[in-house]
Scaffold this active site. Structure first.
Site, PDB file in Angstrom:
ATOM      1  N   ASP A  71      38.978  31.258  73.030  1.00 27.69           N
ATOM      2  CA  ASP A  71      39.866  30.427  73.834  1.00 27.69           C
ATOM      3  C   ASP A  71      39.657  28.949  73.511  1.00 27.69           C
ATOM      4  OD1 ASP A  71      41.756  30.253  76.147  1.00 27.69           O
ATOM      5  OD2 ASP A  71      40.093  29.154  77.049  1.00 27.69           O
ATOM      6  N   GLU A  74      25.930  39.415  60.867  1.00 27.17           N
ATOM      7  CA  GLU A  74      24.691  40.170  61.086  1.00 27.17           C
ATOM      8  C   GLU A  74      24.976  41.618  61.462  1.00 27.17           C
ATOM      9  OE1 GLU A  74      22.576  38.258  64.193  1.00 27.17           O
ATOM     10  OE2 GLU A  74      22.307  36.360  63.120  1.00 27.17           O
TER      11      GLU A  74
END
Length: 548
Positions: free
Chosen positions: A226, A275
């Site tokens: 956002d 990751e």
């Protein structure tokens, strides 16, 4: 022969296809994914309190698998006082009780994955709720907590004037003065209940990397970010000056939007995403002055997608659409990123209403969007052809911008701002909330809403729902579509947009009268309205063909 839709497939066939295709696209799945936005409070109510929730959304996941989308994006469901429908987050690791529990979130993610659907959740990093623990401590005078937000002394002899001339997106000043002893002002680009974080502070950066890992460990496949363009403010917080009425939507250079410093933040986020296995993604809600500026957010070491607001803001005009498409593909292609197309969301007037022309034009715009190269976003209810709900009394409205704007009907062309696109969905043809839930709906649904419901449209070859189902099935089946072949423009008469992608041809007539295409069309696959498949395309109609 009228071929503007086809008979619906069985639920089993569609669900199986979704799973198979998602497995096949496990690498870079996001480059051509169709992602469905769930606005939780308005999607489905599972506990009968009149408000949509995670239980209701989970129960409706098979519908989305049948529809043929690849992923769902859920707007915020975090713990929040709901000053701005959950975009004022008090705790980024907790579910608001109105939506359920962490167990409900875990079950939804697991069920979605079992259906072949990926899950994207909102993250709101520009600001917190004023009920957030850090901000509460800041108001209590904790200097370390204050440094995590933007507190400044006011101007004038007594500090009674805001520190600068910045305006809130929701209307009025972007500063509120605190009460008590040291009466400093704090910055909020949105509502006063949404104080902006200071992203120069290491604790803010560390906290959000931790929040990302929390939800990635829960199994989410990505984040819609956002106000992705708003995190970094210009040094010294300089005045913005008068840049015109539309400045706040990113059409001008501003000291609090689209600063270059945001990109280092997203490079650090990309390292976190990488990751984890399975192509976890970041999607930027970034209002920028140009497609070139938007492309900076999706370079190889930053985010994966950015919403194409330049396309969303383009009217139903062939020349303007072609220019927007070319600019988007050129800018994003230069950084190796796919285009991401969108027509509607929870912040704008639904495109069936916004584009004018009613039902036919809305369907034509949808079919054009789904033929373009890259990824596409579908806002809940657009597959039903829902219009904007314009007749909402002030006493039921909840959008804070409505109450902070002097002329909400005229503000930024939003026709009363955002409540009208957030009215709960109709699932059934009858009942107090048309199947949304047993306890009514938090915003009133219009009379006759049942005729647009999922039940009413399912199996009707003329319906918008079946048009979307067929279009998404064809999009999966045609290797030219999605992130497949590049777009090649075809010569077309004025008012018509026509292109080919390998053996696939698409034409959209943005005029109101018929147009002679003047090029070989091939076998008709699908059209947005009544059409015999020939070389004269009716007005406000988009058609797909395949050449042998």
């Amino acid at each position: 022969m009228d071929q503007h839709s086809s008979a619906p497939e069985s639920a089993e066939a569609r669900t199986g296809l979704a799973t198979t295709v998602n497995e096949a696209r496990s690498g870079d799945w996001w480059r051509d994914a169709v992602i469905y936005q769930i606005y939780p409070r308005s999607f489905a109510d599972g506990n009968g309190d009149g408000m949509g929730d995670l239980e209701g959304a989970r129960a409706r996941l098979p519908y989305l698998a049948e529809l043929g989308v690849d992923a769902v994006w859920l707007s915020p469901f975090y713990a929040s006082p709901q000053a701005d429908a959950g975009y004022d987050v008090a705790d980024y690791r907790a579910i608001d009780p109105m939506f359920g529990t962490l167990h409900d979130a875990d079950a939804l993610i697991r069920d979605a994955h079992a259906l072949g659907l990926r899950v994207i959740v909102d993250v709101v990093p520009n600001h917190s709720s004023d009920r957030h623990e850090w901000f509460r401590r800041a108001l209590a005078g904790d200097p370390a907590a204050r440094e995590r937000y933007h507190f400044r002394p006011g101007k004038g002899p007594s500090g009674d004037e805001p520190p600068n001339d910045w305006e809130s997106i929701f209307g009025g000043p972007a500063w509120t003065r605190t009460e008590g002893g040291e009466r400093h002002w704090y910055l909020h680009l949105f509502a006063p209940e949404q104080p902006d974080f200071n992203w120069e502070h290491p604790a803010v950066q560390d906290e959000f990397r931790s929040v990302l890992r929390f939800w990635l460990d829960m199994g989410v496949d990505g984040f819609r970010i956002d106000v992705a363009h708003g995190l970094v403010k210009a040094a010294g917080l300089p005045d913005m000056g008068d840049t015109g009425q539309l400045r706040l939507l990113g059409t001008a250079t501003l000291p609090f939007f689209d600063q270059d410093g945001v990109h280092e933040i997203y490079r650090s986020w990309r390292r976190v995403l990488d990751e984890y296995p399975g192509q976890r993604i970041g999607v930027a809600e970034a209002w920028t002055p140009s497609a070139e500026r938007t492309a900076l957010y999706v370079r190889d070491d930053e985010l994966h997608q950015a919403f194409n607001f330049h396309y969303l803001n383009t009217g139903w005009d062939a020349a303007a659409l072609r220019a927007a498409i070319d600019e988007s593909l050129g800018s994003l292609g230069a950084v190796g990123a796919p285009a991401t197309w969108v027509l509607s969301n929870h912040d704008v007037v639904r495109h069936r209403t916004r584009l004018g022309g009613g039902h036919s034009r809305g369907r034509a715009a949808s079919l054009l969007m789904l033929a373009l190269p890259g990824s596409a976003y579908v806002y809940q209810g657009e597959e039903l052809g829902l219009p904007e709900v314009r007749e909402l009394p002030a006493e039921v409205r909840q959008d804070p911008a409505f109450f902070r704007t002097a002329d909400p009907v005229g503000a930024a062309g939003q026709e009363g701002l955002r409540d009208g696109c957030r009215v709960p969905l109709p699932w059934e043809e009858s009942g107090s909330s048309y199947g949304f839930g047993s306890g009514g709906s938090w915003l009133p649904q219009p009379a006759g809403w049942g005729a647009l419901s999922v039940t009413a449209q399912t199996g009707d070859p003329e319906s918008t729902l079946e048009l979307y189902r067929t279009a998404l099935r064809l999009r999966r089946a045609r290797p030219e579509l999605g992130d497949g072949e590049e777009l090649e423009w075809l010569p077309a008469p004025e008012g018509v947009l026509a292109f080919r992608r390998g053996g696939f041809v698409c034409a959209a007539n943005t005029g109101t009268g018929p147009a002679a295409l003047g090029f070989p069309v091939g076998e008709l696959l699908l059209a947005s309205g009544p059409f015999d498949g020939g070389a004269t395309l009716p007005g406000d109609t988009t058609a797909w063909w395949v050449r042998g």
